[in-house]
Motif scaffolding. Structure first.
Motif, PDB file in Angstrom:
ATOM      1  N   GLU A 194      -9.035   6.610   4.807  1.00 42.39           N
ATOM      2  CA  GLU A 194      -9.241   5.258   5.335  1.00 42.39           C
ATOM      3  C   GLU A 194     -10.728   4.944   5.487  1.00 42.39           C
ATOM      4  O   GLU A 194     -11.202   3.874   5.083  1.00 42.39           O
ATOM      5  N   LEU A 254       0.823  -1.201   0.000  1.00 41.27           N
ATOM      6  CA  LEU A 254       0.000   0.000   0.000  1.00 41.27           C
ATOM      7  C   LEU A 254       0.864   1.260   0.000  1.00 41.27           C
ATOM      8  O   LEU A 254       0.607   2.201  -0.770  1.00 41.27           O
ATOM      9  N   TRP A 259      -6.863  -4.772   2.391  1.00 37.54           N
ATOM     10  CA  TRP A 259      -7.276  -3.581   3.123  1.00 37.54           C
ATOM     11  C   TRP A 259      -8.033  -3.961   4.388  1.00 37.54           C
ATOM     12  O   TRP A 259      -7.857  -3.344   5.441  1.00 37.54           O
ATOM     13  N   ALA A 317     -12.365   4.572   2.080  1.00 38.47           N
ATOM     14  CA  ALA A 317     -12.034   3.302   1.428  1.00 38.47           C
ATOM     15  C   ALA A 317     -12.920   2.181   1.948  1.00 38.47           C
ATOM     16  O   ALA A 317     -13.381   1.324   1.176  1.00 38.47           O
ATOM     17  N   ASN A 340     -15.488   0.233  -0.597  1.00 33.01           N
ATOM     18  CA  ASN A 340     -15.418  -1.212  -0.796  1.00 33.01           C
ATOM     19  C   ASN A 340     -16.722  -1.910  -0.412  1.00 33.01           C
ATOM     20  O   ASN A 340     -17.007  -3.008  -0.892  1.00 33.01           O
ATOM     21  N   THR A 395      -6.709   0.012  -2.704  1.00 31.91           N
ATOM     22  CA  THR A 395      -7.635  -0.573  -1.738  1.00 31.91           C
ATOM     23  C   THR A 395      -8.824  -1.230  -2.429  1.00 31.91           C
ATOM     24  O   THR A 395      -9.384  -2.203  -1.913  1.00 31.91           O
ATOM     25  N   HIS A 420      -6.935  -2.527   7.929  1.00 34.90           N
ATOM     26  CA  HIS A 420      -7.740  -1.493   8.571  1.00 34.90           C
ATOM     27  C   HIS A 420      -8.755  -2.040   9.563  1.00 34.90           C
ATOM     28  O   HIS A 420      -9.176  -1.313  10.469  1.00 34.90           O
TER      29      HIS A 420
END
Length: 230
Positions: free
Chosen positions: A171, A72, A108, A174, A178, A101, A112
Motif C-alpha cells: 500500500e 482491486l 486508489w 503504491a 503513483n 493501482t 487509501h
C-alpha cells in the motif's frame, strides 16, 4: 416527418458514468472539497439526477469505495497464478496489484487516502476490503510454505503477520509509485520482492530468524504464548 427518438441510456450505464466522475473528483479533489455540482457536470448529467440515482454525497462516496475495492480485490485474485513456485505466485500477485493501482490512481486515492480519513463508516468499508486481501495473501503464502515444508499442519500464525506486513508495504509503495514519475509497475513489484522475499524465501526453506533467548517477548511470556517467529 416525426422527430427522431434517441435511445435512452440504461440506468446501470448512467450510474457507472456518475461513479466514474465521482471517483475522479473524490480522488483528485478530496472528499470534503468535492461537490455534487462538479461531479454532475463531469458526468454530463444534472445534479438532481445524481441525487435520484445515488441519494446523497455520503452514499455516492460509499458506492465509489465499494466499486473500487471490489475491482482491486478481483484484480489481485485474478493476477495470482496458482501452481507456480511460491516466488512466482507472489510476483504475479504483486504485479497485478501495482498494475491496478497505477491504472486507477484516483480509485486508489479514494481507497487509501480519502476513505480512511473521513469517517468510521467509510473506513470500515476499506478495512473489510483490506482484510480480504490480507486473508488471500495469507492463504497464498501459507499454502506455498506448507508445500515447501511438506507440512500440511504448518500453523497459520506463522505467516499471518508476514501477510499483514506485506500488504501494508504494498500500500505504501503504491502511494510512492503513483507520486513518483518514471516508476514502473515492474519496478514497484521488484522493489517489494527484493524487500520481502529474503524473509519469505527463508521461511519456505525452513530457516526462521528467532529472537535471542535472553530477550523473550514480554507479551508472549505474560500470556503464555510462544513467539510466532520462533
Amino acid at each position: 416527418m416525426g422527430a427522431v427518438k434517441t435511445k435512452r441510456m440504461p440506468r446501470a450505464v448512467r450510474e457507472q458514468q456518475m461513479l466514474d466522475a465521482a471517483v475522479r473528483t473524490f480522488g483528485q479533489r478530496g472528499y470534503m472539497a468535492a461537490s455534487m455540482d462538479e461531479i454532475a457536470e463531469l458526468a454530463g448529467v444534472s445534479k438532481p439526477l445524481v441525487y435520484l440515482y445515488l441519494n446523497s454525497k455520503e452514499d455516492l462516496f460509499t458506492a465509489c469505495i465499494r466499486r473500487e475495492a471490489t475491482a482491486l480485490v478481483a484484480a489481485v485474485r485474478a493476477g495470482a497464478r496458482p501452481g507456480l513456485p511460491a516466488d512466482r505466485q507472489l510476483w504475479s500477485g504483486l504485479t497485478a496489484f501495482f498494475t491496478h493501482t497505477a491504472r486507477h490512481p484516483d480509485g486508489w486515492a479514494v481507497l487509501h487516502l480519502q476513505a480512511r480519513t473521513h469517517g468510521a463508516v467509510f473506513a470500515a468499508e476499506v478495512a473489510a476490503m483490506r482484510a480480504e486481501v490480507v486473508e488471500f495473501v495469507t492463504r497464498l503464502i501459507l499454502d506455498a510454505a506448507r508445500d515447501a515444508h511438506r507440512d500440511p499442519d504448518l500453523p497459520e500464525r506463522e505467516v499471518a503477520g508476514l501477510a499483514e506486513a506485506l500488504v501494508g508495504a504494498a500500500e505504501s509503495l503504491a502511494d510512492w509509485a503513483n507520486a513518483t514519475p518514471g516508476v514502473t509497475v515492474r519496478h514497484s513489484a521488484a522493489t517489494l520482492m527484493n524487500f520481502a522475499w529474503a524473509g519469505l524465501g527463508d521461511l519456505m526453506a525452513g530457516r526462521r530468524w528467532t529472537p535471542p533467548d535472553d530477550e523473550p517477548d514480554p507479551e508472549a511470556a505474560r500470556s503464555g504464548l510462544t513467539s510466532p517467529v520462533g
